[in-house]
Design a protein around this motif. Structure first.
Motif, PDB file in Angstrom:
ATOM      1  N   PHE A  39      -8.565   5.320 -12.312  1.00  0.00           N
ATOM      2  CA  PHE A  39      -8.244   5.537 -13.732  1.00  0.00           C
ATOM      3  C   PHE A  39      -9.131   4.648 -14.599  1.00  0.00           C
ATOM      4  O   PHE A  39      -9.601   3.596 -14.138  1.00  0.00           O
ATOM      5  N   PRO A  40      -9.362   5.050 -15.838  1.00  0.00           N
ATOM      6  CA  PRO A  40     -10.180   4.228 -16.735  1.00  0.00           C
ATOM      7  C   PRO A  40      -9.363   3.074 -17.316  1.00  0.00           C
ATOM      8  O   PRO A  40      -8.159   3.210 -17.515  1.00  0.00           O
ATOM      9  N   GLY A  41     -10.016   1.960 -17.579  1.00  0.00           N
ATOM     10  CA  GLY A  41      -9.343   0.843 -18.221  1.00  0.00           C
ATOM     11  C   GLY A  41      -8.877   1.244 -19.616  1.00  0.00           C
ATOM     12  O   GLY A  41      -9.573   1.972 -20.313  1.00  0.00           O
ATOM     13  N   PRO A  42      -7.668   0.805 -20.016  1.00  0.00           N
ATOM     14  CA  PRO A  42      -7.136   1.246 -21.306  1.00  0.00           C
ATOM     15  C   PRO A  42      -7.963   0.736 -22.490  1.00  0.00           C
ATOM     16  O   PRO A  42      -8.510  -0.366 -22.440  1.00  0.00           O
ATOM     17  N   GLU A  43      -8.016   1.562 -23.517  1.00  0.00           N
ATOM     18  CA  GLU A  43      -8.776   1.194 -24.719  1.00  0.00           C
ATOM     19  C   GLU A  43      -8.115   0.007 -25.414  1.00  0.00           C
ATOM     20  O   GLU A  43      -6.907  -0.181 -25.325  1.00  0.00           O
ATOM     21  N   GLY A  44      -8.940  -0.733 -26.111  1.00  0.00           N
ATOM     22  CA  GLY A  44      -8.407  -1.856 -26.885  1.00  0.00           C
ATOM     23  C   GLY A  44      -8.047  -3.046 -26.033  1.00  0.00           C
ATOM     24  O   GLY A  44      -7.345  -3.948 -26.485  1.00  0.00           O
ATOM     25  N   GLY A  49     -13.457   0.723 -20.743  1.00  0.00           N
ATOM     26  CA  GLY A  49     -14.775   1.161 -20.278  1.00  0.00           C
ATOM     27  C   GLY A  49     -14.976   0.994 -18.783  1.00  0.00           C
ATOM     28  O   GLY A  49     -15.872   1.583 -18.202  1.00  0.00           O
ATOM     29  N   GLY A  50     -14.116   0.209 -18.133  1.00  0.00           N
ATOM     30  CA  GLY A  50     -14.234   0.040 -16.691  1.00  0.00           C
ATOM     31  C   GLY A  50     -13.519   1.157 -15.959  1.00  0.00           C
ATOM     32  O   GLY A  50     -12.653   1.827 -16.506  1.00  0.00           O
ATOM     33  N   ILE A  51     -13.936   1.380 -14.724  1.00  0.00           N
ATOM     34  CA  ILE A  51     -13.264   2.382 -13.893  1.00  0.00           C
ATOM     35  C   ILE A  51     -12.581   1.634 -12.746  1.00  0.00           C
ATOM     36  O   ILE A  51     -13.231   0.858 -12.045  1.00  0.00           O
ATOM     37  N   TYR A  52     -11.286   1.847 -12.592  1.00  0.00           N
ATOM     38  CA  TYR A  52     -10.528   1.067 -11.622  1.00  0.00           C
ATOM     39  C   TYR A  52     -10.081   1.918 -10.446  1.00  0.00           C
ATOM     40  O   TYR A  52      -9.458   2.971 -10.631  1.00  0.00           O
ATOM     41  N   ASP A  53     -10.407   1.462  -9.250  1.00  0.00           N
ATOM     42  CA  ASP A  53     -10.000   2.155  -8.023  1.00  0.00           C
ATOM     43  C   ASP A  53      -8.772   1.470  -7.444  1.00  0.00           C
ATOM     44  O   ASP A  53      -8.689   0.239  -7.402  1.00  0.00           O
ATOM     45  N   VAL A  54      -7.826   2.301  -6.990  1.00  0.00           N
ATOM     46  CA  VAL A  54      -6.593   1.768  -6.415  1.00  0.00           C
ATOM     47  C   VAL A  54      -6.412   2.362  -5.028  1.00  0.00           C
ATOM     48  O   VAL A  54      -6.570   3.575  -4.831  1.00  0.00           O
ATOM     49  N   ASP A  55      -6.112   1.498  -4.074  1.00  0.00           N
ATOM     50  CA  ASP A  55      -5.845   1.951  -2.708  1.00  0.00           C
ATOM     51  C   ASP A  55      -4.380   2.367  -2.621  1.00  0.00           C
ATOM     52  O   ASP A  55      -3.479   1.606  -3.007  1.00  0.00           O
ATOM     53  N   ILE A  56      -4.124   3.578  -2.141  1.00  0.00           N
ATOM     54  CA  ILE A  56      -2.753   4.094  -2.097  1.00  0.00           C
ATOM     55  C   ILE A  56      -2.379   4.411  -0.655  1.00  0.00           C
ATOM     56  O   ILE A  56      -3.074   5.165   0.020  1.00  0.00           O
ATOM     57  N   VAL A  57      -1.292   3.842  -0.194  1.00  0.00           N
ATOM     58  CA  VAL A  57      -0.777   4.183   1.131  1.00  0.00           C
ATOM     59  C   VAL A  57       0.617   4.766   0.946  1.00  0.00           C
ATOM     60  O   VAL A  57       1.473   4.159   0.296  1.00  0.00           O
ATOM     61  N   ILE A  58       0.823   5.949   1.488  1.00  0.00           N
ATOM     62  CA  ILE A  58       2.115   6.611   1.324  1.00  0.00           C
ATOM     63  C   ILE A  58       2.973   6.356   2.560  1.00  0.00           C
ATOM     64  O   ILE A  58       2.594   6.738   3.665  1.00  0.00           O
ATOM     65  N   PRO A  59       4.098   5.683   2.382  1.00  0.00           N
ATOM     66  CA  PRO A  59       4.898   5.297   3.548  1.00  0.00           C
ATOM     67  C   PRO A  59       5.616   6.494   4.168  1.00  0.00           C
ATOM     68  O   PRO A  59       5.744   7.555   3.550  1.00  0.00           O
ATOM     69  N   GLU A  60       6.074   6.269   5.360  1.00  0.00           N
ATOM     70  CA  GLU A  60       6.785   7.281   6.138  1.00  0.00           C
ATOM     71  C   GLU A  60       7.916   7.936   5.337  1.00  0.00           C
ATOM     72  O   GLU A  60       8.070   9.148   5.317  1.00  0.00           O
ATOM     73  N   SER A  61       8.691   7.121   4.654  1.00  0.00           N
ATOM     74  CA  SER A  61       9.888   7.648   4.006  1.00  0.00           C
ATOM     75  C   SER A  61       9.659   7.963   2.528  1.00  0.00           C
ATOM     76  O   SER A  61      10.602   8.036   1.747  1.00  0.00           O
ATOM     77  N   TYR A  62       8.405   8.136   2.143  1.00  0.00           N
ATOM     78  CA  TYR A  62       8.106   8.584   0.784  1.00  0.00           C
ATOM     79  C   TYR A  62       8.752   9.944   0.564  1.00  0.00           C
ATOM     80  O   TYR A  62       8.758  10.745   1.482  1.00  0.00           O
ATOM     81  N   PRO A  63       9.292  10.271  -0.587  1.00  0.00           N
ATOM     82  CA  PRO A  63       9.336   9.480  -1.821  1.00  0.00           C
ATOM     83  C   PRO A  63      10.576   8.590  -1.977  1.00  0.00           C
ATOM     84  O   PRO A  63      10.852   8.159  -3.090  1.00  0.00           O
ATOM     85  N   PHE A  64      11.282   8.337  -0.897  1.00  0.00           N
ATOM     86  CA  PHE A  64      12.474   7.506  -1.063  1.00  0.00           C
ATOM     87  C   PHE A  64      12.124   6.017  -1.025  1.00  0.00           C
ATOM     88  O   PHE A  64      12.901   5.182  -1.444  1.00  0.00           O
ATOM     89  N   GLN A  65      10.969   5.717  -0.479  1.00  0.00           N
ATOM     90  CA  GLN A  65      10.451   4.355  -0.557  1.00  0.00           C
ATOM     91  C   GLN A  65       9.219   4.377  -1.455  1.00  0.00           C
ATOM     92  O   GLN A  65       8.498   5.373  -1.483  1.00  0.00           O
ATOM     93  N   PRO A  66       8.962   3.303  -2.203  1.00  0.00           N
ATOM     94  CA  PRO A  66       7.810   3.314  -3.117  1.00  0.00           C
ATOM     95  C   PRO A  66       6.473   3.370  -2.380  1.00  0.00           C
ATOM     96  O   PRO A  66       6.373   2.929  -1.239  1.00  0.00           O
TER      97      PRO A  66
END
Lengths: 224, 480
Positions: A39-44, A49-66
């Motif tokens: 996602f892009p860095g928020p304005e203001g 202007g920066g682009i931010y990468d996030v590592d996402i791991v989906i757990p076994e019991s998703y969506p009941f666990q975050p």
């Protein structure tokens, strides 16, 4: 089909169809449960202007666990670990609801960048910097955005930052959020620059905090 | 407290000065540097039963029901709602009543016990429709900030209609039949009326998602106030709603967790320390910081009638009976023993005492005392003497401890012995029980001796008469 897989597929598809949010989710490897959000860095904010990468791991019991999320791009922010990218945000922990999606969580991260919460920090040193001197903090956060997240240089500040993502040499002093004069003052005593930066950052030698820390104290730390 | 003052006094007397023996102890100890040692000698079982009341699981349930009924009648609420409120306030009835009197709507909203219409209380959930990028929004606390941002940005799904918790039930009720796709698993059930489910707040998802969610919350997270799945909806599921969603055995455990939380938050209640014993004990006289220096609240759970009896200290939560030592000293001893056990056993195994200077010397070399400066101060020699004494007691204590372990094996064997005795001789089973009794008595003696050693060490540290000391010493040597 597995409910988790069905849901993740739908979330990725939803995100592709949505052109307004500027959020993308892509696969990192073959697994549909290990993803990369961007996602892009928020304005203001210093992150603009920066682009931010996030590592996402989906757990076994998703969506009941975050979902498990951490920044891949280095971010200078009180609620994000500057070393590991770990994030302190309530909805990634106990305030999680199964209704939240990957996209809505990424939007929350985006708005976390707008509104730091230094009283509940992930990175205590950054939080101290934030509370001691807001302008110095924003300068450092901006410098990080420019060198790590590819934000365009603003052209102000003490020195011109390098252009592009990690092309030229980086200014360690600016990365640590310290004053050049302070670092040089102790460097002339014969200490190594990296050591000086490390100690001054740990002691939060910034802004209004500077008169509180005696030179002797710093030398003592440097000699340890 | 139902005991009259008189009874209370009697009890205290019984506790401190149980018999003649106690008085003589106290005389010995007069003028000690601290008043830590006040002998609380063994009382008979009736004393314990007067101090403590054993509650079975059913009793606890009954007690919880009574509490909830109390709140229910005072606040004129439904039973389930009163129960949610009490759990939210960690069973602190006074605080609940006080807060509720102040602002009932707020309490109902925050605890999640309210009817859906009560959720209107949340003024924060009225969404400011600014995009998340505007800087003005940063003034808001980030904890609610991100969620606000999500709500404003999620206009895509039909979700926006429902994402506000403040929608009254009727409206959601009307729209819910048309929602045939579950937002969580993205499945479209063939028969929405039976496969979709919503609790009283009206947030509809498919039943299997509700089942997975509640099972995870109850079984894994042990949460007793399970909130609705909808983000920022605080409504807590009622017990009958959970009963519908949870498997029978998990729902039974849910009841157990409620009891656990009830016991945890009541200082006068504790579960029996023995494994697999589900009884709780309630003390009738709470001990405080000062009284714990003179009282040893040894509790015996009446659930077990056969040995080993479920005896434990209500205060320091150690199994067994550590009287006459008070908790502080007993814990100190245990810590010492645990800490020093490693080094002491190493010293015993690997060193010998130097015949000249009495220092422990490792067997692989000579004593270096000749090379050392000779002026070993008084302090050092005194410390050494103290250590020696401690080791003497430690040794005996550990011996008893080991014997107890060995005798535990004996207890297991005794059952076989009795059976074989009954089979081979003319003895009836009841007559053969004498063996069992013998072992019980032996065990009890061991326990007593163990504590006695600790106590003796404590007394030895004090300046008591030489004759007295010597007598005890001889006694100890002879029994061990």
């Amino acid at each position: 089909m597995d409910a988790r897989l069905r849901r993740v597929n739908k979330e990725i598809a939803d995100c592709k169809n949505d052109k307004t949010s500027n959020i993308t989710i892509t696969l990192i490897d073959d697994s549909p449960f290990h993803l990369k959000g961007t996602f892009p860095g928020p304005e203001g904010t210093p992150y603009e202007g920066g682009i931010y990468d996030v590592d996402i791991v989906i757990p076994e019991s998703y969506p009941f666990q975050p979902v498990k999320m951490k920044f891949i791009t280095k971010v200078y922010h009180p609620n994000v670990s500057s070393a590991s990218g770990a994030i302190c945000l309530d909805i990634l922990k106990d305030a999680w609801s199964p209704v939240l999606t990957l996209k809505s969580t990424l939007i929350s991260l985006q708005s976390l960048l707008c509104s730091p919460e230094p009283n509940d920090p992930q990175d205590a040193e950054v939080a101290k910097h934030y509370t001691t001197s807001r302008s110095s903090f924003e300068e450092t956060a901006r410098y990080w955005a420019e060198i790590y997240a590819g934000a365009p240089p603003r052209g102000k500040g003490t020195k011109p930052p390098s252009v592009g993502k990690g092309t030229k040499e980086r200014d360690e002093i600016a990365i640590a959020g310290l004053e050049r004069a302070h670092v040089e003052q102790f460097e002339t005593l014969g200490f190594e620059r990296t050591k000086v930066i490390d100690v001054l950052r740990r002691l939060n030698y910034r802004g209004s905090n500077v008169p509180n820390i005696s030179d002797d104290r710093i030398v003592e730390e440097l000699l340890k | 407290m139902s005991l009259s003052d008189e009874e209370y006094d009697n009890e205290n007397q019984g506790l401190f000065f149980g018999d003649e023996e106690d008085d003589s102890y106290n005389k010995d100890l007069e003028g000690e540097e601290d008043n830590l040692i006040v002998v609380a000698d063994k009382e008979d079982e009736s004393e314990t039963s007067r101090m403590f009341k054993t509650l079975s699981s059913d009793d606890l349930e009954e007690e919880i029901r009574r509490e909830v009924n109390d709140v229910m009648s005072v606040l004129e609420l439904e039973y389930d709602v009163a129960s949610i409120l009490l759990r939210h306030f960690r069973w602190n009835k006074e605080r609940l009543l006080e807060d509720y009197m102040d602002s009932p709507d707020k309490v109902l909203y925050e605890s999640g016990g309210g009817r859906p219409s009560n959720n209107n209380f949340s003024s924060q959930s009225s969404v400011s429709e600014e995009p998340p990028t505007k800087k003005t929004r940063t003034v808001k606390a980030s904890r609610s900030g991100p969620l606000t941002a999500i709500r404003s940005s999620l206009r895509l799904n039909a979700k926006t209609k429902k994402s506000k918790a403040s929608i009254p039930q009727e409206i959601v009720g009307n729209t819910s039949p048309s929602t045939t796709t579950c937002e969580i698993c993205c499945d479209t059930p063939s028969d929405p009326s039976s496969m979709m489910y919503h609790p009283r707040c009206g947030h509809t998802f498919c039943k299997s998602c509700w089942r997975d969610y509640t099972r995870g919350k109850v079984e894994d997270d042990r949460i007793i106030n399970v909130a609705c799945m909808q983000e920022s909806c605080k409504t807590v599921l009622l017990e009958n709603e959970l009963k519908e969603l949870l498997d029978e055995n998990i729902f039974a455990r849910y009841g157990q967790f409620i009891q656990d939380s009830y016991v945890l938050h009541d200082k006068s209640l504790k579960f029996c320390l023995y494994p697999a014993c589900s009884h709780a004990l309630r003390t009738k006289h709470q001990v405080n910081q000062t009284s714990i220096l003179t009282v040893v609240p040894i509790a015996t759970c009446t659930a077990s009638t056969t040995p080993p009896s479920h005896t434990f200290c209500f205060n320091c939560e150690t199994r067994g009976d550590h009287r006459p030592l008070i908790c502080a000293l007993a814990t100190k001893w245990t810590n010492h023993v645990n800490e020093d056990a490693g080094s002491v056993s190493w010293i015993i195994a690997n060193t010998k005492v130097c015949p000249k200077c009495q220092k422990p010397v490792e067997k692989n070399g000579g004593c270096r005392s000749d090379l050392e400066i000779k002026d070993a101060s008084d302090k050092v020699s005194r410390s050494r003497a103290d250590l020696e004494k401690w080791l003497f007691y430690y040794d005996r204590y550990m011996n008893h401890e080991k014997s107890i372990k060995l005798e535990n094996q004996l207890v297991e064997r005794i059952e076989e012995q009795i059976t074989s005795l009954v089979n081979t001789s003319q003895m009836s089973w009841i007559e053969a029980r004498f063996l069992q009794h013998a072992v019980d008595v032996l065990m009890k003696c061991r326990e007593t001796l163990k504590v006695y050693v600790k106590k003796q060490h404590r007394l030895m540290l004090k300046d008591v008469g030489e004759g007295f000391k010597e007598g005890r010493w001889k006694f100890l040597v002879s029994v061990s």
